[in-house]
Write an enzyme that holds these catalytic residues in place. Structure first.
Site, PDB file in Angstrom:
ATOM      1  N   CYS A 143       1.475  -1.088   0.056  1.00  0.00           N
ATOM      2  CA  CYS A 143      -0.299  -0.135   0.167  1.00  0.00           C
ATOM      3  C   CYS A 143       0.880   1.295   0.126  1.00  0.00           C
ATOM      4  CB  CYS A 143      -0.727   0.513   0.684  1.00  0.00           C
ATOM      5  SG  CYS A 143      -2.164  -2.022   1.259  1.00  0.00           S
ATOM      6  N   ARG A 200       3.758  -0.505  -4.947  1.00  0.00           N
ATOM      7  CA  ARG A 200       3.420  -1.166  -3.952  1.00  0.00           C
ATOM      8  C   ARG A 200       1.604  -1.791  -3.744  1.00  0.00           C
ATOM      9  NH1 ARG A 200       6.770   1.561  -0.002  1.00  0.00           N
ATOM     10  NH2 ARG A 200       6.181   0.915   1.893  1.00  0.00           N
ATOM     11  N   TRP A 227      -3.305  -2.306  -1.380  1.00  0.00           N
ATOM     12  CA  TRP A 227      -2.881  -3.411  -1.800  1.00  0.00           C
ATOM     13  C   TRP A 227      -3.694  -4.442  -1.172  1.00  0.00           C
ATOM     14  CZ3 TRP A 227      -1.541  -8.433   1.038  1.00  0.00           C
ATOM     15  CH2 TRP A 227      -1.088  -9.106   0.120  1.00  0.00           C
ATOM     16  N   ASN A 281      -1.223   2.288   6.594  1.00  0.00           N
ATOM     17  CA  ASN A 281      -1.145   1.074   6.320  1.00  0.00           C
ATOM     18  C   ASN A 281      -0.528   0.155   7.628  1.00  0.00           C
ATOM     19  OD1 ASN A 281      -0.469   1.757   3.464  1.00  0.00           O
ATOM     20  ND2 ASN A 281       1.592   1.783   3.531  1.00  0.00           N
ATOM     21  N   GLY A 282      -0.556  -1.407   6.679  1.00  0.00           N
ATOM     22  CA  GLY A 282      -0.365  -2.512   8.015  1.00  0.00           C
ATOM     23  C   GLY A 282      -1.406  -3.581   8.912  1.00  0.00           C
ATOM     24  N   GLU A 336      15.191 -18.932  -8.945  1.00  0.00           N
ATOM     25  CA  GLU A 336      14.512 -17.908  -9.036  1.00  0.00           C
ATOM     26  C   GLU A 336      13.872 -17.980 -10.117  1.00  0.00           C
ATOM     27  OE1 GLU A 336      14.186 -15.073  -7.868  1.00  0.00           O
ATOM     28  OE2 GLU A 336      14.135 -13.692  -9.657  1.00  0.00           O
ATOM     29  N   LYS A 384      10.357 -15.710 -11.560  1.00  0.00           N
ATOM     30  CA  LYS A 384      10.462 -14.770 -12.190  1.00  0.00           C
ATOM     31  C   LYS A 384       9.544 -15.116 -12.963  1.00  0.00           C
ATOM     32  CE  LYS A 384      11.533 -11.873 -10.918  1.00  0.00           C
ATOM     33  NZ  LYS A 384      12.207 -11.837  -9.110  1.00  0.00           N
ATOM     34  N   GLU A 429       5.353 -15.095 -11.397  1.00  0.00           N
ATOM     35  CA  GLU A 429       5.080 -13.816 -10.530  1.00  0.00           C
ATOM     36  C   GLU A 429       4.757 -13.193 -11.788  1.00  0.00           C
ATOM     37  OE1 GLU A 429       7.964 -12.103  -7.105  1.00  0.00           O
ATOM     38  OE2 GLU A 429       8.642 -12.556  -9.201  1.00  0.00           O
ATOM     39  N   HIS A 443      12.730 -37.664  -7.483  1.00  0.00           N
ATOM     40  CA  HIS A 443      12.157 -38.014  -6.430  1.00  0.00           C
ATOM     41  C   HIS A 443      10.533 -37.275  -6.028  1.00  0.00           C
ATOM     42  CE1 HIS A 443      16.156 -39.861  -4.565  1.00  0.00           C
ATOM     43  NE2 HIS A 443      15.868 -37.730  -5.167  1.00  0.00           N
ATOM     44  N   LYS A 458       5.074  -4.718  -4.158  1.00  0.00           N
ATOM     45  CA  LYS A 458       7.000  -4.766  -4.090  1.00  0.00           C
ATOM     46  C   LYS A 458       6.774  -5.076  -3.086  1.00  0.00           C
ATOM     47  CE  LYS A 458      11.230  -3.244  -6.455  1.00  0.00           C
ATOM     48  NZ  LYS A 458      11.221  -4.808  -6.253  1.00  0.00           N
TER      49      LYS A 458
HETATM   50  C1  G6P Z   1       7.666  -9.289  -2.349  1.00  0.00           C
HETATM   51  C2  G6P Z   1       8.134  -8.587  -3.832  1.00  0.00           C
HETATM   52  C3  G6P Z   1       9.290  -9.098  -4.343  1.00  0.00           C
HETATM   53  C4  G6P Z   1      10.478  -9.205  -2.751  1.00  0.00           C
HETATM   54  C5  G6P Z   1       9.860  -9.807  -1.613  1.00  0.00           C
HETATM   55  C6  G6P Z   1      10.732  -9.520  -0.789  1.00  0.00           C
HETATM   56  O1  G6P Z   1       7.139 -10.191  -1.973  1.00  0.00           O
HETATM   57  O2  G6P Z   1       7.394  -8.925  -4.620  1.00  0.00           O
HETATM   58  O3  G6P Z   1       9.887  -9.085  -5.238  1.00  0.00           O
HETATM   59  O4  G6P Z   1      11.911  -9.996  -3.478  1.00  0.00           O
HETATM   60  O5  G6P Z   1       8.994  -8.754  -0.899  1.00  0.00           O
HETATM   61  O6  G6P Z   1      11.282  -7.831  -0.630  1.00  0.00           O
HETATM   62  P1  G6P Z   1      12.554  -7.426   0.215  1.00  0.00           P
HETATM   63  O7  G6P Z   1      12.123  -5.727  -0.245  1.00  0.00           O
HETATM   64  O8  G6P Z   1      12.605  -7.521   1.026  1.00  0.00           O
HETATM   65  O9  G6P Z   1      13.583  -7.994  -0.935  1.00  0.00           O
END
Ligand code: G6P
Length: 613
Positions: free
Chosen positions: A2, A27, A79, A105-106, A486, A490, A493, A509, A608
């Site tokens: 947010c 955000r 969000w 927020n929170g 990773e 990606k 996501e 396995h 984010k």
């Molecule tokens: C969210 C984002 C990810 C990020 C993760 C950790 O899930 O969408 O892209 O890797 O948070 O965020 P940070 O800011 O702690 O790296």
């Protein structure tokens, strides 16, 4: 998670708030709203969907808004946590007397009991959110003193908040407060801008004040007073932000993600700049601040992180064990404080976080400090909560990362952990000669990444070919195992394709049961130790009719016999391979998502910065 914006000052209020919201839209983006004070009234407008929807509605409902002299305003991009993303649940919220409006927020954990009490007292609620109780509670407690009512309300809340509150009775001030959710105040000339992060402010001012937990700030256009919930004045330093506002623009790229992928040669250069030492072979990481004795005694490392940062931590684990000979564990930050981790003497906990605000990683920092560990932050956002609370650490210097899917932060995190491992290694058994060799290889990384970027068009062709699949597997070994994880993250996501990353040996396995001709396997078959075994694993996949896309080292043409498609990675050392390889996988995901027409910078359901548990 947010975005909060607030503004009091000489600029057109609505435009300034909308600009701030657009900067913060990464955000959270399922609904947005604005509340302004005009003389002695609060005017409020909110809409589901993106900030552009809100802007369209404002143009219709408040014609000529640019010329209306509002006193001040707050705004929010959401969000959803409590309540679906519909208009009534969007922020700002307002009490039923239309006197106090709040953006939050929170999460307020005890909102339901507060709400019941307020309903008994006659309050009528209009949303399903936890946040709405804050506006009602302030209104209930108000006896003519705005600050007192806000402080008394905040004292009753359990959970986390970053809030901004306005009142129709006080058209000269905005009150902001934080506990667990960041709030930054931009101090201008006769103006104050509030943001949940600095991207909302940098086009207006570089002078900022970060609030600490339990701070309450009373902002007038040329005055700021900060107190704690007990009404005791506190002093917070003013910091200077040196981000260039242009770095938060798309600069001609279709998406922030693509821009950020292409920025990596530069961001990695920035992460390295001034840090390598060609005399000693031991990098200079000033922010770490540990004395040599502590470095020598270091016997354990725990890396705590979430999401992409967690996967960067897995690469770091190989570095710390390989180069520094230090036992290393990578912990899911979300679980760290709940499993009561054993922290041995001489343990360093490294909190890896792009945003520096992830709630679980922050909680891990606090738990680690409580248990007496040396704690270091590896953050991108300067002045973020984790960076400040860790006390020591290394900044990534990757510049603002706006695309929700992390790219340049990942590669900078990996490069910095490589430099940290080199530094710790030099305090242990690593020779000067080896230290110099590795330092030299680190300087080559930006060029290697550039090489991969040059092959973007070929990667796009391959991506288009596979864009219609519903499932995919990524497999890797050694240093490329975390890269497989990773790579899969990606893809899911941003393209919503179900993708799983596995250690190549683990495929047998269980997951191999799923393989068939519609499920491609992306095999990281670079010419590094373990390559022969990966080729065996590729055969196993081909035998189940899965198409195979392999990453391979340039010149290693043998791989073409085994794979359907090949993405070439320039030749480099085993431990450098994760960096150019992940860049290729970022491009692959990007082009798959583009082909599918997905919302690349703002994928559905994601945020984010995740500031709730
Ligand atoms: C969210 C984002 C990810 C990020 C993760 C950790 O899930 O969408 O892209 O890797 O948070 O965020 P940070 O800011 O702690 O790296």
């Amino acid at each position: 998670m947010c975005g909060i914006v607030g503004y009091i000052g000489k600029r057109p209020i609505v435009n300034t708030l909308l600009n701030g919201l657009k900067r913060l839209e990464y955000r959270g983006y399922d609904s947005a709203g604005i509340a302004v004070v005009e003389d002695d009234n609060i005017k409020l407008i909110k809409k589901p969907g993106k900030v552009s929807n809100l802007q369209n509605s404002i143009e219709i409902e408040w014609p000529g808004y640019e010329n209306i002299e509002f006193n001040l305003g707050i705004a929010h991009t959401r969000w959803a946590t409590h309540g679906t993303p519909v208009e009534k649940n969007a922020h700002p919220h307002i009490d039923d007397k239309q006197s106090f409006s709040v953006v939050h927020n929170g999460i307020i954990e005890n909102y339901s009991s507060i709400k019941k009490q307020l309903i008994k007292k006659g309050h009528k609620f209009s949303s399903d959110t936890d946040s709405e109780v804050i506006a009602h509670l302030i209104s209930e407690l108000y006896e003519g003193d705005f600050v007192k009512a806000v402080a008394a309300a905040l004292k009753q809340l359990h959970g986390t908040y970053g809030v901004a509150v306005i009142s129709k009775y006080h058209n000269d001030r905005i009150i902001v407060a934080r506990k667990g959710s960041p709030i930054v105040i931009g101090v201008g000339n006769d103006e104050m801008i509030i943001g949940s992060d600095v991207s909302a402010l940098i086009s207006y001012t570089r002078k900022v004040i970060y609030l600490n937990d339990n701070d309450i700030a009373i902002l007038k256009k040329n005055d700021i007073e900060i107190i704690d919930v007990e009404n005791i004045p506190v002093t917070r330093e003013t910091a200077h932000i040196d981000w260039d506002p242009a770095s938060a623009e798309k600069s001609g790229y279709d998406h922030f993600m693509l821009k950020e992928i292409f920025e990596q040669p530069e961001s990695i250069k920035n992460a390295i700049r001034g840090r390598l030492n060609f005399e000693t072979g031991s990098p200079i990481l000033q922010g770490l601040g540990f004395v040599p004795k502590e470095m020598v005694e270091l016997s354990n490392i725990v890396i705590a992180a979430c999401g992409t940062s967690f996967y960067a931590g897995l690469v770091g684990e190989y570095y710390f064990e390989d180069l520094a000979n230090i036992t290393t564990e990578v912990a899911q930050a979300a679980e760290f404080r709940y499993r009561n981790p054993i922290i041995q003497p001489h343990t360093m906990v490294i909190a890896v976080s792009q945003s520096g605000e992830t709630a679980d990683t922050l909680a891990a920092v606090r738990e680690a400090k409580q248990k007496g560990a040396l704690v270091a932050g590896l953050c991108n956002t300067v002045g973020s909560t984790i960076a400040r609370e860790a006390g020591v650490g290394v900044y990534l210097h990757a510049g603002p990362e706006i695309g929700v899917a992390s790219t340049k932060a990942f590669t900078c995190q990996v490069v910095i952990m490589l430099m940290m491992a080199l530094k710790f290694g030099r305090s242990h058994r690593l020779s000067r000669q080896k230290g110099l060799e590795i330092s030299k290889e680190i300087t080559e990384i930006p060029k290697l990444v550039e090489e991969v970027l040059k092959s973007a068009q070929e990667i796009e062709k391959i991506a288009k070919k596979y864009a219609s699949v519903k499932n995919a597997f990524y497999i890797g070994r050694g240093y490329l195992y975390p890269v497989a994880l990773e790579g899969a993250l990606k893809l899911k996501e941003i393209s919503y394709i179900h993708a799983e990353g596995y250690h190549a040996a683990e495929l047998k396995h269980g997951p191999i049961a799923l393989l068939e001709e519609r499920i491609p396997v992306i095999a990281l078959a670079n010419d590094v130790p373990g390559k022969d075994k990966i080729i065996g694993n590729i055969q196993e996949c081909k035998a189940r009719k899965s198409p195979v896309i392999a990453t391979a080292t340039a010149g290693d043409n043998e791989i073409e016999e085994h794979a359907d498609d090949v993405i070439w990675i320039p030749k480099c050392s085993n431990f450098i391979n994760p960096i150019p390889t992940v860049v290729a996988l970022q491009l692959f995901s990007y082009y798959v998502a583009k082909e599918k027409g997905c919302s690349i910078d703002q994928p559905r359901n994601l945020a984010k910065s995740v500031t709730v548990e």
